[in-house]
Design a protein around this motif. Structure first.
Motif, PDB file in Angstrom:
ATOM      1  N   LEU A 142       0.803  -1.220   0.000  1.00  0.00           N
ATOM      2  CA  LEU A 142       0.000   0.000   0.000  1.00  0.00           C
ATOM      3  C   LEU A 142       0.838   1.273   0.000  1.00  0.00           C
ATOM      4  CD1 LEU A 142      -3.184   0.385   0.288  1.00  0.00           C
ATOM      5  CD2 LEU A 142      -2.698   1.050   2.640  1.00  0.00           C
ATOM      6  N   SER A 143       2.086   1.183   0.439  1.00  0.00           N
ATOM      7  CA  SER A 143       2.817   2.394   0.812  1.00  0.00           C
ATOM      8  C   SER A 143       3.136   3.319  -0.348  1.00  0.00           C
ATOM      9  CB  SER A 143       4.113   2.012   1.534  1.00  0.00           C
ATOM     10  OG  SER A 143       4.955   1.264   0.682  1.00  0.00           O
ATOM     11  N   LYS A 144       3.417   2.786  -1.532  1.00  0.00           N
ATOM     12  CA  LYS A 144       3.924   3.631  -2.608  1.00  0.00           C
ATOM     13  C   LYS A 144       2.799   4.219  -3.462  1.00  0.00           C
ATOM     14  CE  LYS A 144       7.977   2.362  -1.221  1.00  0.00           C
ATOM     15  NZ  LYS A 144       8.751   3.202  -0.309  1.00  0.00           N
ATOM     16  N   ALA A 145       2.069   3.352  -4.170  1.00  0.00           N
ATOM     17  CA  ALA A 145       1.042   3.848  -5.089  1.00  0.00           C
ATOM     18  C   ALA A 145      -0.064   4.597  -4.372  1.00  0.00           C
ATOM     19  CB  ALA A 145       0.450   2.690  -5.893  1.00  0.00           C
ATOM     20  N   PHE A 146      -0.273   4.269  -3.101  1.00  0.00           N
ATOM     21  CA  PHE A 146      -1.332   4.931  -2.347  1.00  0.00           C
ATOM     22  C   PHE A 146      -0.781   5.937  -1.336  1.00  0.00           C
ATOM     23  CE2 PHE A 146      -3.154   0.902  -3.778  1.00  0.00           C
ATOM     24  CZ  PHE A 146      -4.323   1.352  -4.368  1.00  0.00           C
ATOM     25  N   ALA A 147       0.522   6.248  -1.478  1.00  0.00           N
ATOM     26  CA  ALA A 147       1.162   7.262  -0.624  1.00  0.00           C
ATOM     27  C   ALA A 147       0.906   7.000   0.854  1.00  0.00           C
ATOM     28  CB  ALA A 147       0.683   8.669  -1.005  1.00  0.00           C
ATOM     29  N   GLY A 148       0.906   5.720   1.217  1.00  0.00           N
ATOM     30  CA  GLY A 148       0.642   5.358   2.613  1.00  0.00           C
ATOM     31  C   GLY A 148       1.878   4.796   3.270  1.00  0.00           C
ATOM     32  N   THR A 149       2.970   5.567   3.275  1.00  0.00           N
ATOM     33  CA  THR A 149       4.229   5.038   3.806  1.00  0.00           C
ATOM     34  C   THR A 149       4.131   4.686   5.283  1.00  0.00           C
ATOM     35  OG1 THR A 149       4.987   7.314   4.107  1.00  0.00           O
ATOM     36  CG2 THR A 149       5.686   6.188   2.110  1.00  0.00           C
ATOM     37  N   GLY A 150       3.251   5.343   6.011  1.00  0.00           N
ATOM     38  CA  GLY A 150       3.086   5.023   7.427  1.00  0.00           C
ATOM     39  C   GLY A 150       2.110   3.897   7.680  1.00  0.00           C
ATOM     40  N   VAL A 151       1.401   3.482   6.653  1.00  0.00           N
ATOM     41  CA  VAL A 151       0.465   2.365   6.787  1.00  0.00           C
ATOM     42  C   VAL A 151       1.233   1.103   6.419  1.00  0.00           C
ATOM     43  CG1 VAL A 151      -1.742   1.386   6.059  1.00  0.00           C
ATOM     44  CG2 VAL A 151      -1.448   3.869   6.151  1.00  0.00           C
ATOM     45  N   ARG A 152       1.595   0.336   7.419  1.00  0.00           N
ATOM     46  CA  ARG A 152       2.487  -0.803   7.181  1.00  0.00           C
ATOM     47  C   ARG A 152       1.692  -2.042   6.799  1.00  0.00           C
ATOM     48  NH1 ARG A 152       5.767   1.257   5.174  1.00  0.00           N
ATOM     49  NH2 ARG A 152       7.048  -0.629   5.248  1.00  0.00           N
ATOM     50  N   VAL A 153       1.239  -2.044   5.546  1.00  0.00           N
ATOM     51  CA  VAL A 153       0.522  -3.194   4.994  1.00  0.00           C
ATOM     52  C   VAL A 153       1.104  -3.514   3.624  1.00  0.00           C
ATOM     53  CG1 VAL A 153      -1.692  -4.172   4.294  1.00  0.00           C
ATOM     54  CG2 VAL A 153      -1.603  -2.567   6.219  1.00  0.00           C
ATOM     55  N   GLY A 154       1.737  -4.662   3.531  1.00  0.00           N
ATOM     56  CA  GLY A 154       2.252  -5.148   2.261  1.00  0.00           C
ATOM     57  C   GLY A 154       1.751  -6.552   2.021  1.00  0.00           C
ATOM     58  N   TRP A 155       1.880  -7.014   0.775  1.00  0.00           N
ATOM     59  CA  TRP A 155       1.452  -8.376   0.486  1.00  0.00           C
ATOM     60  C   TRP A 155       2.387  -9.029  -0.521  1.00  0.00           C
ATOM     61  CZ3 TRP A 155      -1.815  -4.105   0.031  1.00  0.00           C
ATOM     62  CH2 TRP A 155      -1.992  -3.583  -1.259  1.00  0.00           C
ATOM     63  N   ALA A 156       2.586 -10.314  -0.308  1.00  0.00           N
ATOM     64  CA  ALA A 156       3.318 -11.152  -1.256  1.00  0.00           C
ATOM     65  C   ALA A 156       2.372 -12.239  -1.730  1.00  0.00           C
ATOM     66  CB  ALA A 156       4.543 -11.767  -0.599  1.00  0.00           C
ATOM     67  N   PHE A 157       2.582 -12.705  -2.957  1.00  0.00           N
ATOM     68  CA  PHE A 157       1.770 -13.806  -3.446  1.00  0.00           C
ATOM     69  C   PHE A 157       2.595 -14.646  -4.406  1.00  0.00           C
ATOM     70  CE2 PHE A 157       0.806  -9.836  -5.620  1.00  0.00           C
ATOM     71  CZ  PHE A 157       0.820 -10.129  -6.973  1.00  0.00           C
ATOM     72  N   GLN A 216     -13.549   0.283  -5.278  1.00  0.00           N
ATOM     73  CA  GLN A 216     -12.987   0.842  -6.508  1.00  0.00           C
ATOM     74  C   GLN A 216     -13.409   2.282  -6.730  1.00  0.00           C
ATOM     75  OE1 GLN A 216     -12.447  -1.181 -10.291  1.00  0.00           O
ATOM     76  NE2 GLN A 216     -13.388  -3.030  -9.430  1.00  0.00           N
ATOM     77  N   GLU A 217     -14.633   2.603  -6.338  1.00  0.00           N
ATOM     78  CA  GLU A 217     -15.137   3.955  -6.558  1.00  0.00           C
ATOM     79  C   GLU A 217     -14.369   4.982  -5.742  1.00  0.00           C
ATOM     80  OE1 GLU A 217     -17.299   2.342  -2.990  1.00  0.00           O
ATOM     81  OE2 GLU A 217     -16.617   1.569  -4.928  1.00  0.00           O
ATOM     82  N   VAL A 218     -13.615   4.515  -4.753  1.00  0.00           N
ATOM     83  CA  VAL A 218     -12.794   5.405  -3.928  1.00  0.00           C
ATOM     84  C   VAL A 218     -11.355   5.440  -4.434  1.00  0.00           C
ATOM     85  CG1 VAL A 218     -11.875   5.838  -1.618  1.00  0.00           C
ATOM     86  CG2 VAL A 218     -14.243   5.060  -1.889  1.00  0.00           C
ATOM     87  N   TYR A 219     -10.736   4.255  -4.611  1.00  0.00           N
ATOM     88  CA  TYR A 219      -9.304   4.257  -4.921  1.00  0.00           C
ATOM     89  C   TYR A 219      -8.982   4.573  -6.377  1.00  0.00           C
ATOM     90  CZ  TYR A 219      -9.448  -0.681  -6.597  1.00  0.00           C
ATOM     91  OH  TYR A 219      -9.709  -1.851  -7.272  1.00  0.00           O
ATOM     92  N   GLN A 220      -9.870   4.261  -7.309  1.00  0.00           N
ATOM     93  CA  GLN A 220      -9.551   4.546  -8.706  1.00  0.00           C
ATOM     94  C   GLN A 220      -9.449   6.049  -8.984  1.00  0.00           C
ATOM     95  OE1 GLN A 220      -8.283   2.744 -10.792  1.00  0.00           O
ATOM     96  NE2 GLN A 220      -9.053   0.653 -10.756  1.00  0.00           N
ATOM     97  N   PRO A 221     -10.401   6.878  -8.533  1.00  0.00           N
ATOM     98  CA  PRO A 221     -10.226   8.335  -8.726  1.00  0.00           C
ATOM     99  C   PRO A 221      -8.979   8.866  -8.025  1.00  0.00           C
ATOM    100  CG  PRO A 221     -12.503   7.824  -8.171  1.00  0.00           C
ATOM    101  CD  PRO A 221     -11.719   6.566  -7.954  1.00  0.00           C
ATOM    102  N   TYR A 222      -8.690   8.304  -6.846  1.00  0.00           N
ATOM    103  CA  TYR A 222      -7.484   8.736  -6.143  1.00  0.00           C
ATOM    104  C   TYR A 222      -6.239   8.438  -6.968  1.00  0.00           C
ATOM    105  CZ  TYR A 222      -3.508   8.787  -3.066  1.00  0.00           C
ATOM    106  OH  TYR A 222      -2.264   9.037  -2.549  1.00  0.00           O
ATOM    107  N   LEU A 223      -6.125   7.200  -7.457  1.00  0.00           N
ATOM    108  CA  LEU A 223      -4.947   6.829  -8.243  1.00  0.00           C
ATOM    109  C   LEU A 223      -4.818   7.671  -9.499  1.00  0.00           C
ATOM    110  CD1 LEU A 223      -4.869   2.917  -8.039  1.00  0.00           C
ATOM    111  CD2 LEU A 223      -3.190   4.513  -7.100  1.00  0.00           C
ATOM    112  N   THR A 224      -5.939   7.931 -10.160  1.00  0.00           N
ATOM    113  CA  THR A 224      -5.913   8.751 -11.377  1.00  0.00           C
ATOM    114  C   THR A 224      -5.363  10.137 -11.078  1.00  0.00           C
ATOM    115  OG1 THR A 224      -7.772   7.548 -12.345  1.00  0.00           O
ATOM    116  CG2 THR A 224      -7.315   9.755 -13.209  1.00  0.00           C
TER     117      THR A 224
END
Length: 342
Positions: free
Chosen positions: A169-184, A219-227
């Protein structure tokens, strides 16, 4: 489950919830990947400049084999550069879009590397460890212009058994203090990584996990943000790029690579041999870095900090903490600093 749905909604990647591991950011996931896949004295292959692969090799007691990439390839590794080292490697660590360069793999460039991995794994016997890919794509949502993000599994589905992705979450969503990552990746590897991180204690806080799951399900929240975020970042990157190219046209020995992705611009300051007004000769890259910081008030990170040669005069410029009104002034500061040199 929210990450699984997010991947399905925004890419061609199909991973069930049990194939995904959530942790306190991307770093513990990279560490767990190394510890799960790399035995002491195994060879890990990676390009430089790149972010921290040398340190993870040290933690895993692995042998690091690095190839220094070239400006003409936008500092992305090529199959030709990696091929001589493939046969002895246990892991290839790749990142696209790349920190520190802000560049990304082309489709053909990544395809050629993937074909090497597929070919190598066909050569290895039943009792041999396969060649795995660690694919750090934490900046994948931040691409600009005609740049597109590509990944090994979408290009070659058979690599699903050999690829571990790292994202968060930290980079694309500018959430460097939100420590949530995922591996798959392959479930049996993800299960091993879960066990490792369970003992390390690197889980993301529950409240942040719940909030992230809700956010990624909207999606209706994060897609406009990312754009909007991409537009802002591209404006900053383009402004810095235009500024450096203007300085180049004015005759200064600087350059830049057109921005493609992430929050970084690759810039060149070849000031070796120049002399300051105080009579100090700029003899090394650290001399250049310090002069630009002290006189121009501009902080740049040399590629040598990311494993490149000590004499490299290429730098990472980050736009993460700058704003559009600042950029003209910073380019003017740089121009003034360059004009003082003889």
């Amino acid at each position: 489950q929210a990450v699984s749905s997010f991947l399905n909604d925004n890419s061609s990647l199909d991973y069930a919830a049990d194939d995904i591991l959530i942790a306190g950011g991307a770093r513990p996931l990279i560490y767990a990947t190394f510890k799960a896949l790399v035995d002491p004295s195994d060879n890990v292959l990676f390009p430089v400049p790149s972010w921290n692969n040398n340190h993870y090799c040290h933690l895993a007691e692995a042998n690091q084999i690095f190839v220094e990439t070239k400006a003409e390839n936008n500092f992305m590794p090529t199959a030709a550069e990696l091929k001589p080292h493939i046969s002895t490697a246990s892991l290839i660590a790749l990142c696209s879009p790349l920190n520190p360069t802000g560049t990304a793999f082309t489709k053909d460039g990544l395809k050629e590397i993937c074909e090497l991995v597929i070919e190598e794994n066909k050569k290895r016997g039943a009792g041999e460890k396969p060649l795995y890919i660690l694919y750090d794509q934490i900046y994948w949502a931040l691409t600009y212009g005609e740049t597109k993000h590509y990944d090994p599994v979408s290009l070659f589905p058979e690599l699903k058994d050999y690829t571990i992705f790292v994202d968060g979450l930290s980079k694309a969503f500018a959430g460097t203090g939100v420590r949530v990552g995922w591996a798959f990746g392959p479930r049996f590897i993800i299960d091993k990584m879960k066990s490792i991180l369970g003992h390390v204690g690197a889980w993301a806080p529950k409240a942040e996990q719940v909030a992230t799951a809700k956010y990624l399900s909207s999606q209706e929240v994060y897609q406009p943000y990312l754009t909007n975020f991409r537009i802002q970042l591209q404006q900053r990157l383009d402004a810095y790029y235009d500024g450096f190219i203007s300085l180049k046209k004015e005759g200064f020995n600087v350059d830049a690579i057109a921005p493609q992705a992430a929050i970084y611009l690759t810039v060149k300051l070849n000031l070796i041999g120049k002399t300051t007004e105080e009579g100090k000769k700029l003899a090394t890259t650290p001399d250049i870095t310090k002069y630009i910081l002290d006189d121009g008030k501009i902080a740049l990170v040399p590629f040598s900090a990311f494993g490149a040669s000590e004499d490299s005069v290429w730098y990472r410029l980050s736009v993460g903490t700058t704003s559009m009104p600042d950029i003209d002034g910073l380019i003017s500061n740089l121009r003034n600093s360059l004009m003082k040199l003889s």
